[in-house]
Design an enzyme around this catalytic site. Structure first.
Site, PDB file in Angstrom:
ATOM      1  CG  HIS A 120      -0.407   0.322   2.512  1.00  0.00           C
ATOM      2  ND1 HIS A 120      -0.051  -0.645   3.434  1.00  0.00           N
ATOM      3  CD2 HIS A 120      -0.116   1.504   3.104  1.00  0.00           C
ATOM      4  CE1 HIS A 120       0.423  -0.078   4.524  1.00  0.00           C
ATOM      5  NE2 HIS A 120       0.390   1.238   4.351  1.00  0.00           N
ATOM      6  CG  ASP A 150       0.181  -4.015   2.801  1.00  0.00           C
ATOM      7  OD1 ASP A 150       0.341  -3.538   1.667  1.00  0.00           O
ATOM      8  OD2 ASP A 150       0.027  -3.314   3.825  1.00  0.00           O
ATOM      9  N   GLY A 222       3.310   6.609   8.211  1.00  0.00           N
ATOM     10  CA  GLY A 222       4.690   6.739   7.751  1.00  0.00           C
ATOM     11  C   GLY A 222       5.557   5.592   8.213  1.00  0.00           C
ATOM     12  CG  ASN A 223       6.258   3.913  12.251  1.00  0.00           C
ATOM     13  OD1 ASN A 223       5.818   4.803  12.955  1.00  0.00           O
ATOM     14  ND2 ASN A 223       7.495   3.438  12.370  1.00  0.00           N
ATOM     15  CB  SER A 224       3.075   1.755   6.236  1.00  0.00           C
ATOM     16  OG  SER A 224       1.890   1.915   6.967  1.00  0.00           O
ATOM     17  CB  THR A 240       1.534  -4.078   7.432  1.00  0.00           C
ATOM     18  OG1 THR A 240       0.782  -3.884   6.244  1.00  0.00           O
ATOM     19  CG2 THR A 240       0.708  -4.878   8.420  1.00  0.00           C
ATOM     20  CB  ILE A 242      -2.013   1.655  13.498  1.00  0.00           C
ATOM     21  CG1 ILE A 242      -2.716   2.684  12.598  1.00  0.00           C
ATOM     22  CG2 ILE A 242      -0.519   1.851  13.485  1.00  0.00           C
ATOM     23  CD1 ILE A 242      -2.427   4.117  12.976  1.00  0.00           C
ATOM     24  CG  LEU A 279      -4.903 -27.702   3.864  1.00  0.00           C
ATOM     25  CD1 LEU A 279      -3.643 -28.557   3.786  1.00  0.00           C
ATOM     26  CD2 LEU A 279      -5.164 -27.303   5.317  1.00  0.00           C
ATOM     27  N   GLY A 280      -6.820 -26.376   0.676  1.00  0.00           N
ATOM     28  CA  GLY A 280      -8.034 -26.819  -0.017  1.00  0.00           C
ATOM     29  C   GLY A 280      -9.172 -27.252   0.875  1.00  0.00           C
ATOM     30  N   GLY A 283     -14.058 -24.229   6.317  1.00  0.00           N
ATOM     31  CA  GLY A 283     -14.546 -24.581   7.641  1.00  0.00           C
ATOM     32  C   GLY A 283     -14.503 -23.422   8.590  1.00  0.00           C
TER      33      GLY A 283
END
Length: 465
Positions: A120, A150, A222-224, A240, A242, A279-280, A283
């Site tokens: 992002h 991300d 800005g930390n992203s 990524t 908050i 995995l497929g 559930g």
């Protein structure tokens, strides 16, 4: 008939995702192109003071991390309507170019200039620029991305040997362990905050495939894309997002674990896209209320309500009603635990699935399969992945096909659009239906994205959507 009102059906099918898809050819023998991995370590000794608090010196870890974290500047250009009449009568082209600038953080991961950040942070970028902790600035190119987790991979060209982060083992971190978050909040360089790991395997999406590290280290805009490191200065996550109603930090933040990040980066380097296994099974996570609804005694694990045809789970004999309790050495409580177990695997890798079937424990080897997202509809255009037959016929190796047109506004262009192959959308190659859908779903209201398309007659045309 049992009641399934409490059961959330989630298809745990993590298909290969990429929005970048610049195929990277690199020399495996070149040491600077290889990721630095920290050696396995036993539990390290912590000094405990008289009051019971851990006496930990963060200075060395901070000093190692700040030099590897960069500021990322994303410049994009959006086409906006030139007049109010465009809004009233259906805007399709023309307009004015408007510059938009976004910022974030990134982490240098090789000495020759590969940088990991968030998808992002670089999304829809026309130009990318990174600034190191020493204020040296470089133009960056986008190598590839994984929008689901991300993560994005950038490259800068430099003759200098850059400081780079060493990957730690995010599976080994424990809840309560000290961590540091390093980034560029509010365009400030190399800000360091400390906190603890609050939780592991957090899932914040509806599809159940994410698996974040949750921490209470202060993370702000800005930390992203910045670094989450342990007290040895090893990279254990990429910050990524908050959790906040205000847009600023109010208590918790989340990071993509380093093991997942590392696997995504290695895939982008080697294959040009993310090779993610599936995995497929479908559930839900068991709890007391759900167990009562299902008429079973177990309250822990993942209850299998359906198995996808032709998947690895189906071929291995996993059935409806099975309870998955462990994959390899990881205990399974829900969606995020299953994803954390398989997201670092590739199609055809084999995982050992522990299954409770009617009270009997079984160990089932499952070869992971690959999922494809087949279709997506946007603004009256029904899109689908290009078939192998189309690729061979048109002599292309990627693209997304316009299967059908349902919006009247597009009807005058029906013959040109029908069966056309979208090659690029914005600044991204249209590698698959998922990459295109992410760009279209995340664009801003009234923002127009340029599409490059190969018509069925072999002509390359462009239009705005």
């Amino acid at each position: 008939m049992k009641r399934f009102s409490g059961l959330l059906l989630v298809g745990l099918l993590s298909g290969a995702t990429t929005l970048g898809a610049y195929k990277l050819v690199f020399d495996n023998d070149t040491p600077t192109s290889a990721l630095s991995i920290a050696p396995e370590q036993s539990n390290y000794t912590r000094t405990v003071g008289y009051n019971g608090a851990e006496q930990i010196d963060f200075t060395q870890a901070a000093d190692k991390a700040v030099h590897t974290v960069v500021h990322v500047k994303n410049t994009s250009y959006a086409t906006v309507p030139a007049s109010p009449w465009d809004y009233m009568f259906g805007y399709r082209g023309g307009g004015q170019q408007q510059q938009q600038v976004g910022t974030g953080s990134g982490v240098i991961i090789t000495a020759d200039g590969y940088i990991v950040t968030n998808n992002h942070v670089v999304q829809n970028a026309s130009e990318l620029e990174v600034t190191l902790n020493n204020n040296q600035t470089y133009k960056a190119t986008l190598v590839g991305t994984d929008s689901k987790m991300d993560i994005a991979l950038l490259k800068v060209e430099t003759k200098d040997k850059l400081p780079f982060a060493t990957f730690g083992n995010s599976d080994e971190i424990k809840v309560g362990e000290w961590v540091l978050a390093v980034g560029n909040p509010y365009n400030l360089t190399s800000t360091v905050t400390a906190g603890i790991v609050s939780a592991k395997a957090r899932n914040l999406s509806k599809d159940g495939i994410q698996s974040f590290i949750q921490t209470d280290a202060a993370v702000n805009p800005g930390n992203s894309g910045g670094a989450l490191v342990n007290t040895r200065g090893e990279l254990i996550g990429i910050n990524t997002m908050i959790s906040s109603m205000t847009g600023s930090y109010v208590g918790y933040s989340f990071a993509v674990p380093s093991n997942i990040t590392r696997k995504i980066i290695e895939d982008l380097m080697q294959y040009g896209n993310v090779q993610r296994g599936a995995l497929g099974v479908k559930g839900g996570e068991l709890n007391s209320a759900l167990a009562k609804d299902l008429g079973i005694d177990e309250t822990k694990g993942f209850y299998v309500n359906d198995v996808i045809a032709d998947s690895g789970a189906k071929k291995a004999g996993i059935k409806k009603g099975d309870i998955i309790t462990k994959i390899d050495d990881r205990e399974i409580n829900g969606f995020a635990d299953i994803n954390a177990s398989i997201v670092t695997k590739r199609p055809n890798d084999v995982v050992k699935v522990s299954v409770n079937r009617d009270g009997k424990m079984m160990l089932v080897p499952v070869k992971l399969s690959k999922n494809e997202i087949n279709s997506f509809t946007y603004d009256g255009l029904e899109l689908e992945d290009v078939t192998d037959a189309d690729k061979k016929k048109l002599k292309i190796d990627y693209g997304v096909k316009i299967k059908e047109i349902t919006d009247e506004d597009w009807m005058p262009y029906y013959d040109e659009l029908k069966d056309g192959i979208i090659l690029r959308i914005g600044n991204m190659k249209a590698t698959d239906i998922e990459s295109v859908s992410k760009v279209l779903e995340n664009k801003r209201p009234n923002q127009k994205v340029r599409v490059e398309m190969l018509t069925k007659n072999g002509q390359v045309v462009q239009f705005l959507i």
